[in-house]
Design an enzyme around this catalytic site. Structure first.
Site, PDB file in Angstrom:
ATOM      1  N   ASP A 162      37.428  43.979  37.056  1.00  0.00           N
ATOM      2  CA  ASP A 162      38.574  44.215  37.936  1.00  0.00           C
ATOM      3  C   ASP A 162      38.138  44.768  39.203  1.00  0.00           C
ATOM      4  OD1 ASP A 162      41.621  43.537  37.006  1.00  0.00           O
ATOM      5  OD2 ASP A 162      41.507  45.210  38.718  1.00  0.00           O
ATOM      6  N   SER A 163      38.952  44.505  40.152  1.00  0.00           N
ATOM      7  CA  SER A 163      38.691  45.119  41.526  1.00  0.00           C
ATOM      8  C   SER A 163      39.677  46.362  41.517  1.00  0.00           C
ATOM      9  CB  SER A 163      39.224  44.254  42.516  1.00  0.00           C
ATOM     10  OG  SER A 163      40.488  43.726  42.721  1.00  0.00           O
TER      11      SER A 163
ATOM     12  N   CYS B 273      49.252  31.870  36.159  1.00  0.00           N
ATOM     13  CA  CYS B 273      50.508  32.519  36.203  1.00  0.00           C
ATOM     14  C   CYS B 273      51.226  31.916  37.646  1.00  0.00           C
ATOM     15  CB  CYS B 273      50.688  34.021  36.333  1.00  0.00           C
ATOM     16  SG  CYS B 273      49.843  34.815  37.456  1.00  0.00           S
TER      17      CYS B 273
END
Length: 411
Positions: A264-265, A354
């Site tokens: 993840d960032s 999403c």
């Protein structure tokens, strides 16, 4: 009562009980922000009661299609009660529950999540903003709770001409954002057999991605059944799928040989993901967390010749509307192409979108095109969607914002 008169032929969607009225459909009429207006066809036929929004392209959102219905405090009390009662009939294996899901529950622009003894609400439409106090009281009355925190900081509020609003609405210092004087903002919920934490003031959405609850459990089941040992969780956020992977490995008896790599960032999200590994009793040596760009990491893994038994792709919203679909399709295709190349034969990809602007059919085509470019074919083992407390209704297909495919790479 102010009236909206539609252009000829523009009543068709309302006759199908779709709750949105676009600016282009209106011939004349208007109202103040959030004001209830009577909506009529070009011929003067009653169609609906709706909340007017002077700023949004969705110029009005329907409260009721019943001409005899009064849009007042009892209406919102009854609407909240119906939504909450419905959740008792859904199979929700958690004390983190979506209680109100906007249009699907007849309350356009209202999102309410329950985390244990605390409610968190987003008011994202002019109509719900106007009735905020009544709705807040109705929610507490129907749940028997006392604490309600507001997270009305979603970007869509700007489209409604509304400023962001966060802080305690009920049960704490009104409007207090910090937790020095109010109830705790750090909460722990139980999901299936796991414990997960969140911060309702800082976490994404209302603090947590409840919509992926059942997909996380499905991934744990796949891991147990197929004995995944090397798992890659991309866009891992606070590590829900990472915990699910380790739980599946433990159930399969392979956790001592297994490893989960999570990317993840967001540094703070990764720290919480590490906490979740420890909170659920897993060996921290079985998990690696990378603060890095997903695309760059996938390319580097390919160069290094790494392969994974299972990969999760759960990226942020690339296409908020259909207007962004073309650019988003390229981004989805790229990450899915790389992931399919990194899978071992027989490996499984859990891939999601999403984006409201990407339909389930289009997402399938994007993943298929990614497979063609990767030279990889696969079986679609399952289609996934949001958890049942995030329902799509017959009359509002736009509620199907979360789409997922489980793809097994052919050997």
């Amino acid at each position: 009562m102010k009236t909206l008169r539609l252009r000829p032929g523009k009543e068709r969607s309302l006759l199908r009980r779709h709750p949105w009225i676009f600016e282009s459909a209106i011939a004349k009429g208007g109202g103040d922000s959030g004001e209830t207006v009577r909506v009529e066809s070009h011929e003067g036929q009653f169609l609906a009661w709706a909340a007017y929004s002077p700023s949004s392209r969705i110029r009005a959102r329907v409260w009721s299609f019943d001409e005899a219905q009064r849009i007042d405090a009892p209406f919102f009390i009854a609407s909240c009660a119906r939504s909450i009662i419905a959740r008792a009939r859904f199979d929700v294996q958690s004390d983190g529950v979506r209680l109100v899901h906007g249009e699907s529950d007849g309350l356009p622009g209202l999102i309410v999540d329950r985390y244990g003894d605390t409610l968190v609400a987003q008011f994202t439409s002019a109509g719900t903003e106007r009735w905020k106090g009544v709705i807040a009281d109705a929610l507490l009355r129907e749940t028997g709770l006392t604490k309600l925190y507001e997270r009305s900081d979603a970007s869509v509020r700007a489209l409604e001409g509304l400023e962001p609003a966060t802080g305690w609405l009920r049960g704490g210092p009104i409007g207090m954002v910090g937790d020095s004087e109010g109830p705790p903002l750090e909460l722990t919920i139980n999901e299936h057999q796991w414990r997960l934490t969140l911060n309702i003031a800082e976490g994404h959405k209302t603090g947590f991605y409840l919509d992926q609850r059942d997909s996380r459990k499905r991934f744990a089941d796949y891991t147990q059944r197929l004995g995944f040992k090397h798992v890659l969780n991309c866009f891992c956020y606070t590590g829900g799928f990472s915990v699910a992977a380790l739980a599946g490995m433990r159930a399969a008896g392979v956790v001592a040989d297994g490893h989960v790599t999570s990317i993840d960032s967001s540094g703070p999200a990764l720290e919480r993901a590490r906490t979740h590994v420890a909170l659920n009793g897993f060996d921290p040596n079985r998990a690696t967390f990378l603060d890095a760009d997903v695309n760059a990491s996938l390319r580097q893994f390919l160069k290094e010749g790494q392969r994974f038994d299972a990969i999760i792709l759960d990226p942020p919203k690339f296409a908020p509307t259909a207007a962004h679909a073309e650019r988003a399709a390229r981004a989805y295709k790229d990450i899915n192409r790389l992931a399919l190349q990194l899978l071992t034969p027989g490996g499984v990809l859990f891939t999601f979108s999403c984006s409201g602007g990407i339909s389930a059919d289009l997402f399938h085509k994007i993943v298929a095109s990614a497979g063609a470019d990767a030279g990889v074919d696969g079986y679609i083992m399952e289609r996934l969607g949001g958890a049942p407390d995030h329902p799509m209704t017959l009359e509002f297909p736009e509620g199907e914002y979360l789409k997922g495919l489980v793809v097994m790479r052919k050997g």
